[in-house]
Design a protein around this motif. Structure first.
Motif, mmCIF file in Angstrom:
data_model
loop_
_atom_site.group_PDB
_atom_site.id
_atom_site.type_symbol
_atom_site.label_atom_id
_atom_site.label_comp_id
_atom_site.label_asym_id
_atom_site.label_seq_id
_atom_site.Cartn_x
_atom_site.Cartn_y
_atom_site.Cartn_z
ATOM 1 N N HIS A 59 5.861 4.683 7.069
ATOM 2 C CA HIS A 59 5.387 4.152 5.795
ATOM 3 C C HIS A 59 4.052 3.418 5.972
ATOM 4 O O HIS A 59 3.128 3.565 5.162
ATOM 5 N N SER A 60 3.970 2.615 7.090
ATOM 6 C CA SER A 60 2.723 1.889 7.354
ATOM 7 C C SER A 60 1.581 2.851 7.625
ATOM 8 O O SER A 60 0.434 2.615 7.221
ATOM 9 N N ALA A 61 1.899 3.970 8.334
ATOM 10 C CA ALA A 61 0.854 4.950 8.634
ATOM 11 C C ALA A 61 0.328 5.596 7.350
ATOM 12 O O ALA A 61 -0.876 5.815 7.199
ATOM 13 N N ASP A 62 1.243 5.906 6.428
ATOM 14 C CA ASP A 62 0.803 6.487 5.153
ATOM 15 C C ASP A 62 -0.097 5.516 4.395
ATOM 16 O O ASP A 62 -1.140 5.901 3.835
ATOM 17 N N THR A 63 0.343 4.241 4.403
ATOM 18 C CA THR A 63 -0.476 3.230 3.723
ATOM 19 C C THR A 63 -1.843 3.096 4.390
ATOM 20 O O THR A 63 -2.883 2.977 3.725
ATOM 21 N N ALA A 64 -1.832 3.110 5.766
ATOM 22 C CA ALA A 64 -3.094 2.980 6.501
ATOM 23 C C ALA A 64 -4.009 4.165 6.230
ATOM 24 O O ALA A 64 -5.239 4.021 6.167
ATOM 25 N N MET A 65 -3.432 5.363 6.081
ATOM 26 C CA MET A 65 -4.242 6.549 5.799
ATOM 27 C C MET A 65 -4.950 6.397 4.451
ATOM 28 O O MET A 65 -6.147 6.718 4.310
ATOM 29 N N ALA A 66 -4.200 5.887 3.476
ATOM 30 C CA ALA A 66 -4.810 5.680 2.168
ATOM 31 C C ALA A 66 -5.915 4.625 2.239
ATOM 32 O O ALA A 66 -6.997 4.776 1.657
ATOM 33 N N ASP A 67 -5.621 3.567 2.999
ATOM 34 C CA ASP A 67 -6.632 2.518 3.154
ATOM 35 C C ASP A 67 -7.862 3.066 3.870
ATOM 36 O O ASP A 67 -9.005 2.691 3.554
ATOM 37 N N ASP A 104 -14.914 5.681 1.888
ATOM 38 C CA ASP A 104 -15.787 5.688 0.717
ATOM 39 C C ASP A 104 -16.669 4.439 0.688
ATOM 40 O O ASP A 104 -17.879 4.506 0.417
ATOM 41 N N ALA A 105 -16.019 3.285 1.001
ATOM 42 C CA ALA A 105 -16.790 2.037 0.990
ATOM 43 C C ALA A 105 -17.840 2.032 2.097
ATOM 44 O O ALA A 105 -18.942 1.510 1.934
ATOM 45 N N SER A 106 -17.488 2.679 3.236
ATOM 46 C CA SER A 106 -18.436 2.731 4.353
ATOM 47 C C SER A 106 -19.666 3.551 3.985
ATOM 48 O O SER A 106 -20.798 3.215 4.360
ATOM 49 N N THR A 107 -19.431 4.638 3.253
ATOM 50 C CA THR A 107 -20.569 5.469 2.831
ATOM 51 C C THR A 107 -21.528 4.662 1.964
ATOM 52 O O THR A 107 -22.760 4.726 2.117
ATOM 53 N N LYS A 108 -20.940 3.878 1.059
ATOM 54 C CA LYS A 108 -21.789 3.041 0.214
ATOM 55 C C LYS A 108 -22.492 1.970 1.050
ATOM 56 O O LYS A 108 -23.654 1.628 0.823
ATOM 57 N N ALA A 109 -21.752 1.434 2.079
ATOM 58 C CA ALA A 109 -22.319 0.357 2.895
ATOM 59 C C ALA A 109 -23.469 0.848 3.747
ATOM 60 O O ALA A 109 -24.402 0.093 4.058
#
Length: 359
Positions: A134-142, A148-153
Motif C-alpha cells: 500500500h505504501s509503495a502504491d502511495t509512493a508511486m503516486a507521490d 511533474d513538480a520537478s519539471t516545473k522546478a
C-alpha cells in the motif's frame, strides 16, 4: 495474531496431543521399570541369607548322607552377584530413561516455542508486506506528482541560475570589500593596542611622578644600618620643594634610630631650615641635583680604595646607606639613588647625603 480456526493452530493442537500421549506412555514404562526394580530388590534378603549359609557350611553329599567334604559350589555367590547387577542395572536404566524423557520434553518445548515464534513472525511479515504494498502504491503516486513538480522546478531553476550568477559576481565584489575592511580594522586595532600600551605606560609614569617619595621597610633599613652605629652624617644639599624636604626628614629619622650621629651645622644663604623655628636645628643648602647621592672622603680618592684590603668603616657605612635607600625608596626609579658610592679626596669621615629633585 493467528485465529483459532487457522491451519497453523490445528497443527499446534495435534502436536500438543501427541506430546501428552507420549508422556503418558513413558510414565507407564517408567513406573513398570521401577516395579521390576522393587521386585528384584525384594529377592536380595533371601539371596544374602543363602550366600551367608553357603559361606559358613562346608559342602555335603546329601544324597549319600555322609559327611564327605567337597569343594564349595561357587554358583550360589555368582547368582547373588548377578541379581545385584540386575537390580542396579534396572534402576540405572529407568533413571536414565527418565532423564532422557525430561530432556526430550524440554527439547520439544523449545522447538515448539521457536515454531510458534516463527509462525508469529511469518504472520507479521504478511501484514507488513500488505502495508508495504500500500505504501509503495502511495509512493508511486507521490513520485508521479513529484516528477511533474520537478519539471516545473527545472524551468524555475534555470531562471534562478542566471540570477544567482549575477548575485555571485556581486557577492565576490562585496567579499573583497569585506576582506579589505577587515585588514584595515586589524591595522586600526594594532595601532589602538599600541596606543593603549603607551597611555598605560604614560599613566604609570605620571602616577609615579605624582606620588611623593617615601621609605618602605623602615625596620629592615634600620637593622642594616645599626651595624655602623656612631657613624657621623650630614646633608650637603636638598632640592627646594616639600617632597624632597619630607624625604630628607624621613632619612634623618631612620639614621637617628640606627644610632648614627648628625653634628649641628649652619650654612649661609641660600639654605633651608628643614625643621623650622628660630633655632636652625638642621639648615641644608639648596641644590639642583636629581635623586639621592651618598658620598664619602678618602685620602687617595676612588683610586686608593682598590689598594687596601678592607674599606674604612665610614666607607662601609656610606655604601650600606646607598644600597639600603635603593631598596627602600618608593615609588622606585632607576635614578632614585646613584648607582655607585661617590668617593672624593679628603680626610673627613662624615657620610655626606644630597637629596635632590624626584627623577
Amino acid at each position: 495474531m493467528i485465529s483459532p480456526s487457522s491451519p497453523l493452530d490445528a497443527v499446534d493442537h495435534l502436536r500438543l496431543c501427541l506430546e501428552a500421549l507420549s508422556a503418558l506412555w513413558f510414565s507407564r514404562v517408567k513406573y513398570t521399570g521401577y516395579a521390576v526394580f522393587v521386585g528384584c530388590a525384594m529377592e536380595l534378603p533371601e539371596t544374602f541369607d543363602t550366600i551367608k549359609k553357603w559361606w559358613r557350611t562346608p559342602g555335603k553329599d546329601q544324597e549319600r548322607g555322609d559327611c564327605k567334604e567337597e569343594e564349595k559350589n561357587w554358583k550360589i555367590p555368582l547368582a547373588g552377584i548377578g541379581l545385584i547387577v540386575i537390580v542396579v542395572g534396572i534402576w540405572l536404566e529407568t533413571y536414565a530413561e527418565g532423564k532422557v524423557s525430561d530432556i526430550d520434553t524440554l527439547l520439544r518445548s523449545h522447538e515448539s516455542e521457536k515454531l510458534t515464534a516463527a509462525e508469529s513472525e511469518a504472520a507479521s511479515a504478511v501484514r507488513d508486506a500488505g502495508t508495504a504494498k500500500h505504501s509503495a502504491d502511495t509512493a508511486m503516486a507521490d513520485a508521479t506528482r513529484a516528477k511533474d513538480a520537478s519539471t516545473k522546478a527545472i524551468g524555475s531553476a534555470d531562471t534562478a541560475l542566471v540570477t544567482a550568477s549575477s548575485a555571485r559576481r556581486e557577492a565576490d565584489s562585496v567579499e573583497r570589500d569585506i576582506v579589505l575592511a577587515k585588514t584595515e580594522a586589524a591595522d586600526v586595532e594594532a595601532h589602538l593596542a599600541d596606543a593603549l600600551r603607551q597611555v598605560a605606560a604614560a599613566k604609570a609614569d605620571l602616577d609615579r611622578i605624582k606620588t611623593p617619595r617615601t621609605l618602605i621597610d623602615v625596620t629592615g633599613l634600620i637593622g642594616s644600618l645599626e651595624k655602623f652605629k656612631g657613624t657621623e652624617y650630614i646633608f650637603v644639599s636638598v632640592f627646594p620643594d616639600s617632597e624632597s624636604i619630607d624625604l630628607l626628614k624621613s632619612i634623618d629619622a631612620v639614621l637617628k634610630k640606627a644610632g648614627w650621629k648628625r653634628p649641628r651645622s649652619a650654612y649661609g644663604e641660600p639654605a633651608i631650615n628643614v625643621y623650622g623655628g628660630f633655632v636652625a636645628d638642621l639648615s641644608v643648602p639648596t641644590g639642583v641635583n636629581l635623586g639621592v647621592q651618598v658620598s664619602v672622603d678618602h685620602p687617595q680618592g676612588i683610586e686608593g680604595i682598590h689598594q687596601i684590603p678592607q674599606l674604612p668603616q665610614h666607607l662601609q657605612a656610606g655604601n650600606a646607606l646607598r644600597v639600603g635607600l635603593t631598596k627602600a625608596i618608593f615609588p622606585p626609579s632607576v635614578n632614585d639613588v646613584d648607582g655607585k658610592l661617590v668617593v672624593a679626596k679628603g680626610m673627613s669621615t662624615v657620610v655626606q647625603i644630597a637629596v635632590g629633585k624626584k627623577p
